[in-house]
Enzyme design. Structure first.
Site, PDB file in Angstrom:
ATOM      1  N   GLU A   1       1.225  -7.591   0.174  1.00  0.00           N
ATOM      2  CA  GLU A   1       1.657  -8.879  -0.356  1.00  0.00           C
ATOM      3  C   GLU A   1       0.443  -9.766  -0.595  1.00  0.00           C
ATOM      4  O   GLU A   1      -0.179 -10.245   0.356  1.00  0.00           O
ATOM      5  CB  GLU A   1       2.626  -9.592   0.598  1.00  0.00           C
TER       6      GLU A   1
ATOM      7  N   GLU B   1       6.554  -6.699   8.689  1.00  0.00           N
ATOM      8  CA  GLU B   1       5.818  -7.711   9.459  1.00  0.00           C
ATOM      9  C   GLU B   1       6.197  -7.711  10.942  1.00  0.00           C
ATOM     10  O   GLU B   1       6.346  -8.778  11.549  1.00  0.00           O
ATOM     11  CB  GLU B   1       6.039  -9.108   8.851  1.00  0.00           C
TER      12      GLU B   1
END
Length: 686
Positions: free
Chosen positions: A332, A258
């Site tokens: 995710e 991320e």
């Protein structure tokens, strides 16, 4: 509405209807047990499969023509039904290609594994959040649900708590975990960071990185990348033989995590990618970001993937524009969310999960469910968020996931298994049996030691002219203290206005008497006038370092800066480290414990015995009679409890119990209570 009644809302499900009736009559565990047995006998008879195949062949993995809301050139018909057992680690002996992507003449884009069309159906299970004795159970349940891949983060802060000293033993044995997944028949995606978020302390970065005056975490600043290189020099050789091309199950490795939400250094992602490659990582590389970060978080040579809470078509279109010759993957898909102390418990409906996953399947989108099984933030590993105020992540990492914190089946599990079974060209594995739970007799905590009486059993204190944060304590081979509490002591000879900046919270004492509290927003406290010199004591707790955002650069814990009374600096501090490791509790056994009074106010350790018989089983400790503290079983830290909720019970795995007698020690910070009850299911505060 009861669990079984919610399941009954599912259409065309005789088994779920039977579950409802059994659950009403005989209870949840009996109903689930019957459901497991029934499904193991036959998920679906051959004639049912043939009938369903007529409908599902053009739909599954993923065969529907693209709906009008998507561009025609984005989603193409994916190959028909998936054979779950066709491509497994044990069956692919001759390996040369590995995970790859292809685009055929019709414009279809898809993953392949050794030339076979392949769809990643992944679920996240973090080995460091699950008792090692239960790794196999959780992985078998992942496979039996219909998944073919397990993903896990690798927490640097746990593997290298002290700089240069590495721990890959017991619950941290990464190689054993990955090898176990392979033996079961699962592929593995590794996410080694160095930053992982994962709602763990400092996002998985070791706290000793904060010893630098101006840390530049997640950048190419020399101090940071030198530390990363030293860590990777030790970690990556452990991963190399586990790679697909070396006969292992690891088919992909994620570059950082991320970074698009951080994005402070344009050279950083390339550096981390090259750090992996030059040490021998040869498998498929990917990055992972939310919609707003996929561009800045990506790096050439790695597939960009998405993190998301739902099926978001605009995000897919944005990703497709970035890499239109690559398949879409969701790294995710959030099955729930984590909880923080003082907030409400987060939930996500099983029907929403089933609907979203069915869309992924329909459009041939590979995905990884975060989390399939969340597990537990044992000890002090939890992270924190700091939006409007600092809130630590609770001990349970249940996440409202597909399996519960204790590994039990959920409504989400059965709905997903039914979906995957209907989409499969073959049968799914048998369901593993339930993990038994039990209720033990309550624990009387009859012995106690006030906090200040245990100081001789701690490691030797540090004597400093002025206080420093726990990260900067000259202990642990120059690595400071990563977790726990710190006690600062100095002598004062007058009262007045005390000033101290603490993180995260502190109790302030004159000798043994508590006179007030401090926290990150409260710097001042009035000390009453005193006749003679007395001992000022400040007990500071690290409640979890922030695990996300640029704030990780400033997550020092303890006393940060000078301590003053009426503007006069206080000097000559004695500083105790309360990391509360197992070695401390071994020393504490030689202490002279006293009979606990009926009432006691202030921090103290309380001791009792949990009697479990000859065959220990899982249970939950109900801390609703207590206020704030930590529980230790045979010296092992189960985690934090707080009466502000939402979590009320602590999970106690059966394998961590000894036959017959088990030592229970509670470090309660506020006020004595009397006993601990156990229960066979987790409880939340109302």
């Amino acid at each position: 509405m009861a669990f079984g009644e919610r399941l009954c809302e599912d259409e065309d499900s005789e088994l779920l209807t039977e579950f409802c009736q059994c659950e009403r009559a005989q209870g949840f565990e009996t109903a689930v047990g019957n459901c497991v047995e029934k499904r193991n006998q036959s998920i679906m008879c051959p004639s049912q499969r043939r009938i369903l195949a007529i409908f599902f062949l053009p739909l599954v993995f993923s065969g529907l023509g693209p709906p009008s809301e998507f561009r025609d050139d984005m989603f193409k018909v994916f190959p028909a039904r998936f054979r779950w057992s066709r491509v497994t680690p044990s069956k692919l002996k001759n390996r040369s290609v590995g995970l790859s992507t292809e685009k055929n003449a019709q414009g279809q884009v898809y993953f392949t594994l050794e030339g076979h069309k392949f769809m990643i159906i992944g679920g996240s299970i973090h080995y460091f959040r699950v008792p090692r004795e239960y790794w196999k159970d959780r992985l078998l349940k992942l496979q039996a649900c219909g998944f073919n891949t397990v993903s896990t983060y690798i927490p640097w802060n746990l593997h290298e708590q002290e700089r240069g000293k590495f721990d890959f033993s017991e619950i941290l044995d990464l190689e054993a975990y990955v090898s176990l997944a392979a033996s079961i028949g699962l592929w593995v995606i590794l996410r080694p960071g160095p930053y992982i978020c994962a709602e763990v302390d400092l996002g998985g970065l070791p706290s000793w990185l904060l010893r630098y005056p101006k840390p530049q975490l997640r950048t190419t600043h020399l101090n940071f990348v030198e530390a990363v290189d030293e860590y990777f020099d030790h970690l990556i050789p452990r991963i190399l033989p586990l790679q697909y091309h070396h006969g292992g199950p690891v088919i992909a490795v994620q570059v950082e995590n991320e970074y698009g939400s951080f994005s402070k250094d344009g050279s950083y992602m390339e550096y981390i990618k090259e750090a992996l490659l030059k040490r021998g990582i040869v498998e498929f590389l990917l990055t992972s970001d939310n919609d707003s970060g996929i561009e800045t978080g990506s790096v050439e040579g790695a597939l960009a993937t998405l993190n998301m809470p739902a099926f978001e078509k605009d995000s897919f279109l944005k990703l497709h524009q970035m890499q239109n010759d690559k398949p879409i993957m969701v790294m995710e898909y959030w099955t729930g969310w984590y909880d923080t102390w003082g907030d409400r418990h987060k939930v996500k409906s099983a029907n929403e999960i089933r609907l979203t996953v069915s869309k992924f399947i329909r459009y041939g989108i590979s995905f990884n469910m975060y989390m399939f099984h969340g597990g537990t933030n044992f000890g002090f590993i939890n992270g924190a968020e700091n939006v409007d105020q600092h809130r630590g992540v609770v001990t349970s990492y249940d996440y409202d996931a597909v399996l519960t914190e204790a590994g039990d089946y959920t409504e989400k599990y059965f709905k997903l298994r039914k979906l995957f079974a209907s989409a499969s060209a073959g049968s799914l594995p048998r369901l593993p049996p339930l993990t038994p739970k039990t209720v033990y007799t309550y624990v009387d905590l009859l012995s106690y030691l006030p906090l200040f009486e245990i100081l001789p059993y701690l490691n030797k204190p540090v004597m400093l002219y002025t206080p420093v944060t726990m990260e900067n304590l000259p202990i642990n081979n120059g690595s400071g203290q990563p977790f726990g509490l710190v006690l600062y002591e100095t002598s004062i000879c007058s009262g007045g206005q005390l000033y101290a900046h603490v993180r995260d919270s502190a109790q302030v004492f004159l000798n043994d008497t508590r006179i007030g509290d401090l926290d990150e927003d409260t710097f001042d406290l009035t000390i009453p006038q005193i006749q003679d010199c007395q001992l000022l004591r400040i007990l500071v707790e690290n409640q979890g370092r922030v695990n996300f955002s640029w704030k990780i650069q400033h997550e020092w814990k303890g006393i940060d800066g000078n301590v003053k009374i009426n503007g006069t600096l206080l000097r000559n501090f004695t500083i105790y480290s309360l990391d509360l490791k197992m070695s401390f509790f071994k020393r504490l056994r030689s202490a002279t414990w006293r009979h606990a009074p009926e009432h006691y106010v202030g921090p103290a350790f309380y001791r009792g015995t949990l009697k479990v018989g000859s065959s220990p089983k899982d249970t939950f400790l109900d801390l609703s009679n207590w206020h704030y503290g930590f529980v230790f079983i045979n010296g092992r830290n189960l985690g934090r409890y707080q009466d502000i909720g939402p979590q009320r019970t602590l999970y106690l795995p059966g394998p961590w119990l000894r036959p017959k007698d088990n030592e229970v020690i509670v470090f309660e910070k506020i006020k004595k209570c009397f006993y601990i009850q156990t229960t066979n299911k987790p409880q939340l505060y109302d």
